[in-house]
Design a protein around this motif. Structure first.
Motif, mmCIF file in Angstrom:
data_model
loop_
_atom_site.group_PDB
_atom_site.id
_atom_site.type_symbol
_atom_site.label_atom_id
_atom_site.label_comp_id
_atom_site.label_asym_id
_atom_site.label_seq_id
_atom_site.Cartn_x
_atom_site.Cartn_y
_atom_site.Cartn_z
ATOM 1 N N LEU A 477 14.752 -33.317 -0.990
ATOM 2 C CA LEU A 477 15.462 -32.307 -0.213
ATOM 3 C C LEU A 477 14.459 -31.485 0.581
ATOM 4 N N GLU A 478 14.834 -31.118 1.796
ATOM 5 C CA GLU A 478 14.019 -30.157 2.535
ATOM 6 C C GLU A 478 14.921 -29.020 2.974
ATOM 7 N N THR A 479 14.486 -27.817 2.715
ATOM 8 C CA THR A 479 15.321 -26.638 2.936
ATOM 9 C C THR A 479 14.599 -25.705 3.885
ATOM 10 N N GLU A 480 15.232 -25.449 4.999
ATOM 11 C CA GLU A 480 14.589 -24.566 5.968
ATOM 12 C C GLU A 480 14.716 -23.120 5.484
ATOM 13 N N SER A 481 13.592 -22.450 5.419
ATOM 14 C CA SER A 481 13.562 -21.125 4.815
ATOM 15 C C SER A 481 12.743 -20.175 5.671
ATOM 16 N N VAL A 482 12.965 -18.877 5.428
ATOM 17 C CA VAL A 482 12.100 -17.897 6.074
ATOM 18 C C VAL A 482 11.447 -17.066 4.984
ATOM 19 N N ALA A 483 10.144 -16.906 5.084
ATOM 20 C CA ALA A 483 9.401 -16.093 4.120
ATOM 21 C C ALA A 483 8.912 -14.836 4.824
ATOM 22 N N ILE A 484 8.960 -13.719 4.099
ATOM 23 C CA ILE A 484 8.471 -12.451 4.654
ATOM 24 C C ILE A 484 7.514 -11.862 3.628
ATOM 25 N N ALA A 485 6.358 -11.400 4.079
ATOM 26 C CA ALA A 485 5.417 -10.795 3.128
ATOM 27 C C ALA A 485 4.831 -9.516 3.717
ATOM 28 N N LEU A 486 4.681 -8.507 2.856
ATOM 29 C CA LEU A 486 4.147 -7.216 3.286
ATOM 30 C C LEU A 486 3.031 -6.775 2.336
ATOM 31 N N THR A 487 1.985 -6.168 2.904
ATOM 32 C CA THR A 487 0.949 -5.544 2.066
ATOM 33 C C THR A 487 0.463 -4.282 2.759
ATOM 34 N N GLY A 488 -0.232 -3.453 1.983
ATOM 35 C CA GLY A 488 -0.954 -2.316 2.553
ATOM 36 C C GLY A 488 -0.053 -1.179 2.997
ATOM 37 N N ASN A 489 -0.442 -0.540 4.093
ATOM 38 C CA ASN A 489 0.301 0.624 4.563
ATOM 39 C C ASN A 489 1.534 0.228 5.357
ATOM 40 N N ALA A 490 2.558 1.057 5.232
ATOM 41 C CA ALA A 490 3.753 0.880 6.035
ATOM 42 C C ALA A 490 3.430 1.311 7.467
ATOM 43 N N TYR A 491 4.384 1.129 8.329
ATOM 44 C CA TYR A 491 4.280 1.607 9.705
ATOM 45 C C TYR A 491 3.743 3.025 9.708
ATOM 46 N N GLN A 492 2.696 3.279 10.419
ATOM 47 C CA GLN A 492 2.110 4.614 10.379
ATOM 48 C C GLN A 492 1.622 5.037 11.753
ATOM 49 N N ASN A 493 1.405 6.339 11.877
ATOM 50 C CA ASN A 493 0.868 6.876 13.121
ATOM 51 C C ASN A 493 0.020 8.076 12.766
ATOM 52 N N TRP A 494 -0.463 8.806 13.783
ATOM 53 C CA TRP A 494 -1.400 9.901 13.502
ATOM 54 C C TRP A 494 -0.745 11.087 12.800
ATOM 55 N N LYS A 495 0.576 11.066 12.743
ATOM 56 C CA LYS A 495 1.249 12.180 12.080
ATOM 57 C C LYS A 495 1.654 11.814 10.647
ATOM 58 N N ASP A 496 2.257 10.606 10.505
ATOM 59 C CA ASP A 496 2.662 10.141 9.176
ATOM 60 C C ASP A 496 1.734 9.009 8.797
ATOM 61 N N HIS A 497 0.955 9.203 7.745
ATOM 62 C CA HIS A 497 0.105 8.078 7.376
ATOM 63 C C HIS A 497 -0.022 7.910 5.886
ATOM 64 N N ASN A 498 -0.651 6.735 5.572
ATOM 65 C CA ASN A 498 -0.954 6.410 4.184
ATOM 66 C C ASN A 498 0.262 6.249 3.293
ATOM 67 N N ARG A 499 1.381 5.870 3.855
ATOM 68 C CA ARG A 499 2.479 5.482 2.974
ATOM 69 C C ARG A 499 2.373 3.978 2.750
ATOM 70 N N LYS A 500 2.269 3.591 1.480
ATOM 71 C CA LYS A 500 2.131 2.172 1.158
ATOM 72 C C LYS A 500 3.500 1.495 1.267
ATOM 73 N N VAL A 501 3.496 0.228 1.660
ATOM 74 C CA VAL A 501 4.773 -0.489 1.674
ATOM 75 C C VAL A 501 5.272 -0.643 0.243
ATOM 76 N N SER A 502 6.571 -0.779 0.089
ATOM 77 C CA SER A 502 7.159 -0.881 -1.240
ATOM 78 C C SER A 502 8.250 -1.936 -1.228
#
Lengths: 685, 344
Positions: A477-502
């Motif tokens: 069997l072959e199953t078409e799939s989508v994988a998503i992976a996240l590490t490190g900091n979430a979307y950040q900018n000079w005002k909001d920073h250092n929030r880790k992804v969860s």
């Protein structure tokens, strides 16, 4: 194949410049690669396609040059006459073919009193210019004739053939032979050999044996010219891991009409150069039933296939120089073409039309676009469209696309705690590093994360769309799939920073994907412990008890195996499932006419009570009146007991039929509150 | 009268010193010099209330005030214009810096192989082709026999294959999808097939055991080699630019007859000769040909009624040419500093 221009000119008078010749050959399908100057000679590297073994000889190429440059004649090399092979003379040797399928024809010829020495100048130069190794004048003659005629031949030291017997047979298990390259080789029944009365003396069609090699001391020579079955030779060559100019030609079929001529040519040179005395008869054991091949061609079919009209006389003038015989057939506008024995590739009308197009030149065919056809087909399948949509959605959320190799080691899978059942393992991998098809997108994604983190590329958000593979009963069997992976900091900018992804960042992305296909309503997020996830943060999304996605925080041991020291969040979704569940019909809801009222409620509940259970109660009690329920705060800390947490919800009440009064809102909100307190054992904060 | 003039002058000086935009300045101009209600304009009207002998004196004083106001407004206007020209915020005094980086979720980048695949697909979709896909795990029948590649034939050498068991293999080209599609459809057929393919080649800068192909098939009544050339030349011009020339060379593929390889004029040197085209001006892009009658037969299509052409190309190869990438391994390594560079 390497072609020496001065050597080629022995067979055809080439009156055009080299550049023109190169272009003409290329246009005719003999793609000329490198053109080099070697010792006052020009050497072409010509790519010869596997259907044209006749081009693996200078005479074959000369024939092609004649066809593409006009009507210049081929100069046939000198050869002994093809004598009557039946002779009353006493035969001094015998030929016995035991495997007639593998060797349907064998021509032997004895040449006595040869003088073995280094080759004379012209043969030496020609062979050297194309990079062929020199041995001695006799062996060099067979090589020379191989390039000249396309027929591989072999010379034996006749006096070393035990019993003066040539036997063509399968090797016996356990037999060995030392070939002329000095290597001792183990043989078995799959390999065809030339044997004498005692043992194998050559590997048929591939390489001769050392014992019977022609040396400076050789007096008498037995010259072999034969036809060997391509499949047998190919298998033998593969089995032995031995490939030579000889087997290369036998595998592609040598010209059955050339076997005797080649022998006569080599015999002529052995007589001329090695001063040998050629026996006036030769042995020809022939089981070949060479049928004359005739192919009809309808003149109008030429235009139907290649789009240009070619006249009957033009067809004749193209086919004749190539060695075809052309006659008018009984049927109108039809020609019967007799195919020469060297054109093993021609068997149907289309093959002949290709010859016409090729010699006429593909450049003479005027380009046009096919007539327009309105059709009802979609530009792509639903699944393909879904992939594009998912891809765009993820890119828009700042997640980069990756494409990884689908083959990996079983260790890669083990390291990612991917279950060992259902794996698909290649039976002939290049190496164990690429022996397994991926049963999950996790291992290759982790590898990409590791590569990037090692290079100080951080805060990775990646996705891949691709197949995962598994073994089922009697099928894969072959199953078409989508994988998503996240590490490190979430979307950040000079005002909001250092929030880790969860986990919740990942959950949000997965929900966005499902929402965009309208499948959100039926989905259920369920805690389920998967080996490769942290048991606390491991979940699946189900629809009617079928898992369509899994998401979680990758198990620390797994990330450690991949040399990753920070948390990775990973989700994998089944694309076909999403497509099958996507909302196809939709009717709109009218925009609310009456104002809504917001009420908040803050509860203190036991830590183990899920937010979802509170949400479910609110929905159940408030029913359609609660148009929006939002969790706006989660609190644990000094203000509440250790084993408790505070959940704060904002509920928007609205009716579609009237403006809600203060009393109506309070009534339902109080009911909600009472239900939460009693069912969850909660208290108000 | 003196008091009034003094009051107007004071108010004006206060107002002009605070003016920091063209808008405010315009308001000041209207308040003091406005034709109907301007303070300075109005004071002229009050000249009638002073004694006749004082009239010249006050007339002069009012005119002096008018000159002062006009002059100061002009000066201020020039000053503000100068600031705008220098790019200093009109409200710089409050410290709002519009040049600080934006708050945005950066839009990510598709993989270069996806970009090239999508570009090629859309060029063919414009010409009426449809995208279809097929399995990567195939049988010998679809990968070889149905495509007129007999067992044990040397032509299989260029299609060396990974096997999963005696029957199943990883497809070595996307052509099996031709057969699968023909089995279920009658002409007109006009499809393209992108997908992964596998060949046991040792990995180096130009070889990978897994890569991507794009296959095309067009079958209808009266389709000829001229149409093959037409469609593929249009494709080459759309992909590499309108000046691109094409050359078709006879070649051999078991599944087409006649077969041709298409070269395009070198996209680097335009055909003059350079390192990329090995100094011959042409770059090989794809293989093509008229579908072999045996292949049509395998797809249940009557070769007496219908004819067609097929073509196939490597997506990596085209991406490498298009972007000047010299190592195929970069595509599968996914260093984000590589992947994120591509946007079209």
């Amino acid at each position: 194949m390497k072609v020496s221009l001065t050597w080629l000119e022995q067979y055809i008078d080439i009156k055009i410049p080299i550049k023109t010749l190169v272009d003409k050959l290329t246009d005719a399908g003999l793609e000329v690669g490198a053109v080099e100057k070697v010792n006052n000679d020009t050497v072409f590297e010509i790519e010869i396609t596997s259907n044209r073994p006749d081009w693996l000889s200078l005479l074959g190429i000369a024939r092609e040059v004649a066809a593409v440059t006009g009507t210049r004649k081929i100069i046939q090399p000198d050869a002994l006459p093809q004598m009557n092979k039946s002779s009353k003379q006493k035969k001094s040797y015998s030929i016995e073919i035991q495997d007639k399928a593998a060797c349907p024809r064998y021509v032997g010829r004895l040449i006595r009193d040869v003088q073995i020495a280094p080759s004379q100048e012209n043969i030496k130069t020609y062979l050297e210019n194309i990079g062929s190794r020199l041995i001695n004048n006799a062996a060099d003659i067979t090589n020379y004739c191989l390039y000249e005629t396309g027929q591989p031949m072999h010379v034996f030291d006749f006096d070393k053939i035990k019993g003066a017997k040539i036997i063509v047979r399968r090797a016996k298990k356990g037999e060995t032979i030392t070939t002329i390259d000095g290597v001792n080789r183990k043989l078995d029944e799959s390999i065809l050999v030339i044997a004498d009365a005692e043992k194998p003396i050559a590997i048929a069609g591939i390489m001769g044996g050392l014992d019977t090699e022609v040396t400076d001391f050789t007096k008498n020579i037995l010259l072999e010219s034969a036809y060997f079955d391509p499949v047998t030779i190919r298998r033998g060559s593969r089995k032995l891991g031995l490939s030579t100019e000889s087997n290369y030609r036998f595998e592609r079929k040598v010209d059955t009409g050339n076997i005797v001529f080649a022998s006569c040519r080599a015999a002529y040179l052995l007589q001329d150069i090695c001063k040998g005395k050629v026996e006036s008869f030769y042995l020809d054991v022939n089981y070949l039933k060479d049928k004359v091949r005739k192919v009809d061609i309808q003149v109008e079919h030429v235009e139907r296939l290649i789009g240009i009209k070619v006249s009957t006389s033009k067809i004749k003038s193209i086919l004749l120089p190539l060695g075809f015989k052309v006659a008018n057939a009984k049927k109108k506008n039809t020609l019967t073409v007799t195919v020469p024995s060297f054109r093993t590739d021609v068997s149907i009308e289309e093959d002949l039309i290709e010859e016409i197009a090729r010699v006429e030149g593909f450049s003479s065919i005027i380009e046009s676009l096919p007539p327009i056809q309105a059709h009802i087909n979609s530009a792509c399948t639903d699944q393909y469209m879904a992939k594009t949509k998912i891809s765009n959605l993820l890119l828009g959320q700042g997640i980069n696309e990756i494409i990884t190799l689908t083959l990996m080691s079983t260790k890669n899978l083990d390291d990612a705690f991917i279950p060992a059942d259902k794996r698909v393992i290649l039976i002939n991998p290049l190496s164990i590093e690429q022996e397994a098809l991926r049963t999950s997108l996790l291992p290759s994604t982790l590898k990409v994360i590791n590569t990037n983190l090692n290079r100080k590329v951080k805060d990775l958000k990646v996705f891949e769309i691709g197949n995962i593979y598994e073994k089922a009963t009697n099928k894969f069997l072959e199953t078409e799939s989508v994988a998503i992976a996240l590490t490190g900091n979430a979307y950040q900018n000079w005002k909001d920073h250092n929030r880790k992804v969860s986990f919740y960042d990942l959950k949000g992305i997965v929900e966005n994907v499902l929402d965009s296909f309208g499948v959100d309503g039926n989905c259920k997020l369920e805690a389920k412990v998967l080996a490769y996830f942290d048991p606390e943060q491991s979940a699946v999304i189900t629809v009617d008890n079928k898992v369509i996605a899994e998401l979680g925080k990758v198990n620390k041991k797994v990330t450690k195996n991949y040399d990753i020291s920070e948390p990775v969040y990973f989700a994998q979704l089944n694309i076909a499932d999403i497509v099958s569940l996507q909302r196809t019909a939709f009717r709109y809801n009218s925009v609310p006419k009456y104002p809504s009222v917001n009420r908040d409620i803050a509860l203190v509940v036991d830590k183990l009570i899920s937010a979802q259970s509170a949400l479910d109660i609110i929905k159940q009690v408030a029913g359609a009146l609660a148009v929006k329920i939002e969790l706006f705060d989660l609190y644990t800390g000094d203000q509440v007991p250790d084993n408790k947490k505070s959940l704060a919800f904002s509920i928007e009440y609205q009716s579609s039929t009237a403006t809600l009064t203060e009393e109506e809102v309070s009534k339902v909100h109080n009911n909600v509150q009472d239900a939460l307190l009693s069912k969850l054992g909660a208290s108000l904060r | 009268m003196d008091d009034k003039l003094k009051a107007i002058e004071q108010e004006f000086k206060q107002a002009i010193s605070n003016a920091d935009s063209q808008e405010i300045l315009e308001n000041i101009r209207i308040r003091f010099l406005g034709r109907k209600e301007g303070l300075v304009t109005n004071i002229f009207k009050q000249l009638g209330t002073v004694s006749p002998e004082q009239k010249p004196l006050y007339g002069q004083k009012i005119n002096q005030l008018k000159d002062l106001v006009t002059q100061e407004i002009d000066n201020k206007a020039k000053q503000i214009e100068g600031q705008i020209a220098k790019g200093v915020s009109q409200k710089a005094s409050k410290g709002f810096d519009i040049t600080l980086p934006a708050f945005k979720q950066t839009i990510a980048k598709a993989h270069p192989l996806t970009l090239v695949r999508d570009e090629i697909c859309s060029l063919f979709i414009e010409m009426g082709f449809n995208i279809v896909e097929g399995p990567e795990i195939e049988t010998e029948y679809y990968n070889f026999e149905a495509l007129n590649i007999p067992l044990e034939h040397p032509s299989r050498e260029s299609f060396d294959t990974f096997y999963l068991d005696k029957k199943h293999l990883l497809r070595s080209h996307t052509s099996p999808v031709q057969i699968r599609y023909m089995e279920n459809k009658q002409p007109p057929i006009q499809i393209i097939v992108p997908g992964k393919v596998y060949r046991p080649d040792a990995t180096d800068a130009t070889h990978s055991f897994m890569f991507h192909q794009l296959e095309g098939l067009l079958i209808d009544k009266n389709i000829t080699l001229a149409h093959l050339k037409g469609v593929l030349s249009v494709f080459a011009k759309k992909l590499f630019g309108a000046k691109t020339k094409t050359r078709f060379r006879p070649h051999f593929f078991p599944f087409t007859e006649p077969s041709a390889e298409m070269d395009v004029s070198c996209i680097i040197c335009g055909g003059k000769g350079c390192r990329v085209c090995k100094h011959n001006g042409w770059i090989e892009i794809l293989g093509s040909g008229m579908v072999h009658p045996k292949v049509l037969k395998a797809g249940n299509i009557d070769s007496k009624k219908f004819s067609g052409f097929a073509f196939g190309m490597g997506i990596e190869r085209i991406a490498m040419l298009k972007y000047g990438i010299d190592d195929i391994r970069l595509f599968y390594e996914n260093d984000l500093r590589f992947v994120k560079q591509f946007s079209c």
